[in-house]
Scaffold this motif. Structure first.
Motif, short mmCIF file in Angstrom:
data_model
loop_
_atom_site.label_atom_id
_atom_site.label_comp_id
_atom_site.label_asym_id
_atom_site.label_seq_id
_atom_site.Cartn_x
_atom_site.Cartn_y
_atom_site.Cartn_z
N ALA A 1 0.83 -1.21 0.00
CA ALA A 1 0.00 0.00 0.00
C ALA A 1 0.86 1.26 0.00
N ILE A 2 1.99 1.22 0.71
CA ILE A 2 2.89 2.38 0.73
C ILE A 2 3.38 2.71 -0.68
N PHE A 3 3.67 1.68 -1.46
CA PHE A 3 4.11 1.90 -2.84
C PHE A 3 2.94 2.25 -3.75
N ALA A 4 1.82 1.54 -3.59
CA ALA A 4 0.73 1.63 -4.57
C ALA A 4 -0.08 2.92 -4.46
N VAL A 5 -0.38 3.35 -3.25
CA VAL A 5 -1.31 4.48 -3.07
C VAL A 5 -0.77 5.78 -3.67
N PRO A 6 0.47 6.22 -3.36
CA PRO A 6 0.94 7.48 -3.96
C PRO A 6 1.00 7.42 -5.49
N PHE A 7 1.52 6.31 -6.04
CA PHE A 7 1.59 6.18 -7.49
C PHE A 7 0.19 6.20 -8.11
N SER A 8 -0.73 5.50 -7.48
CA SER A 8 -2.10 5.43 -8.02
C SER A 8 -2.77 6.79 -8.01
N LEU A 9 -2.64 7.52 -6.91
CA LEU A 9 -3.25 8.85 -6.84
C LEU A 9 -2.60 9.81 -7.82
N GLY A 10 -1.28 9.70 -7.99
CA GLY A 10 -0.60 10.54 -8.97
C GLY A 10 -1.11 10.28 -10.39
N ILE A 11 -1.28 9.00 -10.73
CA ILE A 11 -1.80 8.65 -12.05
C ILE A 11 -3.22 9.17 -12.22
N ALA A 12 -4.04 8.98 -11.16
CA ALA A 12 -5.45 9.41 -11.25
C ALA A 12 -5.56 10.92 -11.42
N ILE A 13 -4.77 11.68 -10.65
CA ILE A 13 -4.81 13.15 -10.76
C ILE A 13 -4.34 13.60 -12.13
N TYR A 14 -3.28 12.97 -12.61
CA TYR A 14 -2.76 13.36 -13.93
C TYR A 14 -3.81 13.10 -15.02
N LEU A 15 -4.42 11.92 -14.99
CA LEU A 15 -5.38 11.58 -16.05
C LEU A 15 -6.63 12.44 -16.00
N SER A 16 -7.11 12.73 -14.80
CA SER A 16 -8.38 13.45 -14.68
C SER A 16 -8.24 14.96 -14.80
N GLU A 17 -7.06 15.50 -14.40
CA GLU A 17 -6.93 16.94 -14.31
C GLU A 17 -5.89 17.55 -15.24
N LEU A 18 -4.87 16.80 -15.62
CA LEU A 18 -3.74 17.40 -16.31
C LEU A 18 -3.51 16.86 -17.73
N ALA A 19 -3.84 15.60 -17.94
CA ALA A 19 -3.49 14.97 -19.21
C ALA A 19 -4.37 15.48 -20.35
N PRO A 20 -3.79 15.66 -21.56
CA PRO A 20 -4.61 15.96 -22.73
C PRO A 20 -5.58 14.80 -23.01
N SER A 21 -6.64 15.09 -23.71
CA SER A 21 -7.68 14.08 -23.94
C SER A 21 -7.13 12.86 -24.69
N PHE A 22 -6.24 13.07 -25.66
CA PHE A 22 -5.74 11.93 -26.43
C PHE A 22 -4.85 11.02 -25.56
N VAL A 23 -4.13 11.63 -24.60
CA VAL A 23 -3.33 10.83 -23.67
C VAL A 23 -4.24 10.02 -22.76
N ARG A 24 -5.29 10.65 -22.25
CA ARG A 24 -6.24 9.97 -21.39
C ARG A 24 -6.90 8.78 -22.10
N GLU A 25 -7.23 8.97 -23.36
CA GLU A 25 -7.88 7.91 -24.11
C GLU A 25 -6.97 6.71 -24.36
N ILE A 26 -5.68 6.93 -24.29
CA ILE A 26 -4.72 5.83 -24.47
C ILE A 26 -4.34 5.20 -23.13
N VAL A 27 -4.02 6.06 -22.14
CA VAL A 27 -3.48 5.57 -20.88
C VAL A 27 -4.55 4.88 -20.03
#
Length: 302
Positions: A90-116
């Motif tokens: 959980a120590i490894f997974a939670v920060p990485f997971s939240l970082g990925i989620a924030i990037y995809l939902s708030e920062l990533a361009p739409s074409f990146v989100r559709e791929i990732v």
């Protein structure tokens, strides 16, 4: 459309609605019934072990030697191994997971989100035996060569592999929760002078906290119940870990490793089912926590 025809159409829709309602009711009832029957079977096969060992000795005993005379059924090292692997993963997974989620939902361009996003969900479907095999042939030799340890099959290896399994689940559900936050809340934050990061930290994440907590708990529950990965890469030692690089045997791995060797309805057989009861209670505990946190942090948009 005549009044009679309209009435006929409405009657058909009402019948269809009732049929769907009854189908879902039956499916839900069957699902709960099957779960209840599994629970009954688990307790029926597990509780007889307490005729030969007390609950205290079973839960707090430090030795697991089921074939000795007399047999020893102490599960504390197994419980500690399961909790340790789960906590470190959980120590490894939670920060990485939240970082990925924030990037995809708030920062990533739409074409990146559709791929990732589909790629992450695809990773979640990788069979656990493949991940365990990767841990055996790649991670274990790497750890053994670079960490100067006796074996690469240990607590740290198992934690890394389990974190890899949990990240797609936590990231995908968290991203859905973050994306469901109304745009009007973010626009109001920007209108008040907040920048993007302030809006994410103080508006978006608190609003999605219910879903994020649910994602984390579900990811942890998956890690706790995983069998094949820990059976392959945790090392299999029924002893207390004193470092990250000690071999361990979690509860699930112990059941998988010994069930084929246990005589039917022997004390050993009953003890393994009693371990299943421990896992059942731990999983139920995590689900109760997930439900509590989901309700406690449920955001109300008014």
């Amino acid at each position: 459309m005549t009044k009679k025809t309209l009435q006929s159409v409405l009657n058909i829709h009402n019948i269809s609605d009732r049929m769907v309602k009854y189908i879902f009711a039956v499916v839900g009832f069957l699902s709960v019934s099957f779960l209840f029957l599994i629970m009954i079977f688990l307790f029926k096969e597990g509780l007889p072990v307490f005729d030969v060992v007390s609950v205290k000795d079973f839960l707090l005993g430090t030795s697991w030697y089921p074939t000795s005379e007399p047999p020893k059924f102490g599960t504390l090292p197994l419980i500690i191994a399961s909790l340790s692997v789960t906590f470190i993963a959980a120590i490894f997974a939670v920060p990485f997971s939240l970082g990925i989620a924030i990037y995809l939902s708030e920062l990533a361009p739409s074409f990146v989100r559709e791929i990732v996003k589909p790629a992450i969900e695809l990773i979640a479907s990788i069979p656990s035996v493949i991940i365990g095999f990767f841990g055996m042939v790649v991670i274990a030799p790497f750890l053994q060569d670079h960490m100067d340890i006796d074996t690469g099959l240990n607590l740290f290896n198992a934690s890394i592999m389990l974190a890899f399994m949990a990240i797609p689940t936590i990231a995908s559900i968290s991203e859905d929760a973050l994306s469901s936050v109304p745009v009007s809340l973010k626009e109001a934050s920007y209108a008040l002078g907040a920048n993007r990061w302030q809006t994410i930290i103080h508006i978006t994440m608190p609003a999605a906290l219910s879903g994020i907590w649910t994602a984390i708990i579900l990811g942890i529950a998956r890690v706790l119940g995983e069998t094949m990965v820990v059976l392959m890469v945790a090392g299999g030692a029924t002893t207390f870990p004193t470092s990250l690089f000690d071999p361990v045997r979690p509860l699930t791995a112990n059941i998988a490793a010994e069930m084929a060797e246990a005589s039917y309805r022997s004390d050993h057989y009953f003890a393994l089912f009693a371990i299943g009861i421990i896992l059942f209670i731990l999983t139920m505990f995590f689900n109760i926590i997930a439900n509590y946190l989901s309700m406690k942090y449920k955001f109300k948009y008014h």
